[in-house]
Design a protein around this motif. Structure first.
Motif, PDB file in Angstrom:
ATOM      1  N   VAL A  77      85.039 -45.422  76.245  1.00  0.00           N
ATOM      2  CA  VAL A  77      85.950 -45.979  77.245  1.00  0.00           C
ATOM      3  C   VAL A  77      86.526 -44.823  78.071  1.00  0.00           C
ATOM      4  O   VAL A  77      87.215 -43.954  77.526  1.00  0.00           O
ATOM      5  CB  VAL A  77      87.100 -46.767  76.582  1.00  0.00           C
ATOM      6  CG1 VAL A  77      88.030 -47.322  77.644  1.00  0.00           C
ATOM      7  CG2 VAL A  77      86.549 -47.885  75.704  1.00  0.00           C
ATOM      8  N   ASP A  78      86.180 -44.803  79.347  1.00  0.00           N
ATOM      9  CA  ASP A  78      86.725 -43.823  80.301  1.00  0.00           C
ATOM     10  C   ASP A  78      86.237 -42.391  80.080  1.00  0.00           C
ATOM     11  O   ASP A  78      86.750 -41.475  80.722  1.00  0.00           O
ATOM     12  CB  ASP A  78      88.264 -43.841  80.290  1.00  0.00           C
ATOM     13  CG  ASP A  78      88.832 -45.187  80.727  1.00  0.00           C
ATOM     14  OD1 ASP A  78      88.189 -45.849  81.567  1.00  0.00           O
ATOM     15  OD2 ASP A  78      89.900 -45.564  80.212  1.00  0.00           O
ATOM     16  N   GLN A  79      85.254 -42.177  79.177  1.00  0.00           N
ATOM     17  CA  GLN A  79      84.724 -40.824  79.025  1.00  0.00           C
ATOM     18  C   GLN A  79      83.656 -40.567  80.079  1.00  0.00           C
ATOM     19  O   GLN A  79      83.040 -41.488  80.610  1.00  0.00           O
ATOM     20  CB  GLN A  79      84.101 -40.621  77.631  1.00  0.00           C
ATOM     21  CG  GLN A  79      85.100 -40.614  76.503  1.00  0.00           C
ATOM     22  CD  GLN A  79      85.257 -41.960  75.850  1.00  0.00           C
ATOM     23  OE1 GLN A  79      85.050 -42.991  76.492  1.00  0.00           O
ATOM     24  NE2 GLN A  79      85.621 -41.975  74.577  1.00  0.00           N
ATOM     25  N   LYS A  80      83.439 -39.278  80.366  1.00  0.00           N
ATOM     26  CA  LYS A  80      82.378 -38.871  81.268  1.00  0.00           C
ATOM     27  C   LYS A  80      81.642 -37.665  80.679  1.00  0.00           C
ATOM     28  O   LYS A  80      82.282 -36.745  80.149  1.00  0.00           O
ATOM     29  CB  LYS A  80      82.942 -38.509  82.654  1.00  0.00           C
ATOM     30  CG  LYS A  80      83.319 -39.717  83.497  1.00  0.00           C
ATOM     31  CD  LYS A  80      82.078 -40.520  83.909  1.00  0.00           C
ATOM     32  CE  LYS A  80      82.423 -41.687  84.812  1.00  0.00           C
ATOM     33  NZ  LYS A  80      81.221 -42.469  85.195  1.00  0.00           N
ATOM     34  N   TYR A  81      80.319 -37.707  80.775  1.00  0.00           N
ATOM     35  CA  TYR A  81      79.499 -36.637  80.203  1.00  0.00           C
ATOM     36  C   TYR A  81      78.421 -36.209  81.198  1.00  0.00           C
ATOM     37  O   TYR A  81      77.930 -37.017  81.989  1.00  0.00           O
ATOM     38  CB  TYR A  81      78.822 -37.111  78.918  1.00  0.00           C
ATOM     39  CG  TYR A  81      79.764 -37.625  77.862  1.00  0.00           C
ATOM     40  CD1 TYR A  81      80.427 -36.752  77.010  1.00  0.00           C
ATOM     41  CD2 TYR A  81      79.993 -38.995  77.723  1.00  0.00           C
ATOM     42  CE1 TYR A  81      81.296 -37.228  76.033  1.00  0.00           C
ATOM     43  CE2 TYR A  81      80.862 -39.478  76.754  1.00  0.00           C
ATOM     44  CZ  TYR A  81      81.513 -38.591  75.911  1.00  0.00           C
ATOM     45  OH  TYR A  81      82.362 -39.070  74.958  1.00  0.00           O
ATOM     46  N   ASP A  82      78.038 -34.941  81.095  1.00  0.00           N
ATOM     47  CA  ASP A  82      76.917 -34.426  81.887  1.00  0.00           C
ATOM     48  C   ASP A  82      75.578 -34.729  81.214  1.00  0.00           C
ATOM     49  O   ASP A  82      74.569 -34.907  81.889  1.00  0.00           O
ATOM     50  CB  ASP A  82      77.045 -32.910  82.066  1.00  0.00           C
ATOM     51  CG  ASP A  82      78.322 -32.515  82.786  1.00  0.00           C
ATOM     52  OD1 ASP A  82      78.624 -33.140  83.822  1.00  0.00           O
ATOM     53  OD2 ASP A  82      79.011 -31.588  82.303  1.00  0.00           O
TER      54      ASP A  82
END
Length: 278
Positions: free
Chosen positions: A205-210
């Protein structure tokens, strides 16, 4: 945590390949969670609470006349897993840069020396999918990247990502023992910036990853790929494994539906590890 009771199956398989790979895949579908491949077959483990005496009734491979498969089973305490594992585990070398070994093995002269004590967790580097995912990580730039490792097992993939310079790393597994074991292995390899969580894709939830790494199985991937992509930065990369060559079209179709593009795949004994870009 009290020790869980596991059921240990010893399968004698003839011919060993490709029957062992098919057997492992089918056992994974009925909640077997750990495997040790032998010269003449497979040892497989399932929690007693997930087991019933008829659990193998629907395994197609056991009815296949091309293969002869015999088996016996018994209860095993979780604490006995290390003894079983140590008797079967040899160091795994991935290319000329990386070795996955146990604490009792001699320290190798390589760039990435990963020490794993897997207990009941999946991911020693022996299985084709783990080995190929390690290859992908070795070949990719992780420096300064944020990373998600789904179905992290022992944590070996997250650990190599950390060694390659990833900055923020989350490792998630649904199994409590994997969660605890990954925490131990993260500490053992001095990777303090890996955050280990117990759970499913519902945690995203609401995380962002490359970069997202997921070595699970086909059905879970098909269900969860959209959730992964919601967390993937534009221009990001996703590495998927845990399925066969013949599953690539279905997995790729699902990925394309959410904006991913196929880039390349590695293949070993009909298992694949695929790279997609966003």
């Amino acid at each position: 945590m009290s020790n869980s009771i596991y059921i240990e199956y010893n399968f004698k398989v003839d011919p060993v390949q490709p029957a062992s790979d098919i057997l492992i895949a089918e056992l994974g579908e009925v909640q077997f969670e750990s495997f040790v491949e032998q010269e003449d077959g497979v040892q497989a483990y399932i929690k007693k609470e997930d087991w019933n005496p008829n659990i193998l009734d629907d395994l197609e491979i056991l009815e296949n006349p091309l293969f002869k498969i015999e088996y016996e089973y018994s209860e095993i305490e979780q604490e006995n897993w290390n003894a079983t594992w140590e008797s079967n585990f040899n160091p795994i070398q991935v290319g000329d840069q990386c070795v996955v070994r146990a604490p009792f093995h001699e320290k190798p002269k390589v760039d990435y020396d990963i020490i794993i004590e897997p207990k009941m967790s999946f991911g020693t580097g022996h299985h084709e999918t783990t080995h190929m995912m390690l290859q992908h990580i070795l070949d990719h730039d992780f420096n300064g990247k944020s990373v998600l490792d789904m179905g992290s097992g022992t944590g070996v993939l997250a650990i190599l990502a950390a060694m390659k310079g990833a900055k923020d790393i989350d490792a998630i597994d649904i199994d409590n023992w994997c969660y605890l074991n990954a925490q131990e292995n993260v500490e053992r390899n001095n990777c303090g910036h890996i955050n280990v969580f117990e759970g499913t894709a519902d945690l995203l939830v609401d995380q962002k990853y490359d970069i997202i790494i997921a070595n699970i199985n086909r059905n879970i991937l098909l269900e969860d790929i959209p959730a992964y992509v919601k967390c993937l930065n534009k221009g990001g990369t996703m590495f998927l494994s845990g399925f066969y060559v013949q599953d690539i079209p279905q997995i790729t179709e699902r990925c394309m539906e959410v904006g991913l593009k196929f880039e390349k795949n590695l293949e070993k004994n009909n298992w694949v590890a695929v790279k997609y870009v966003f």
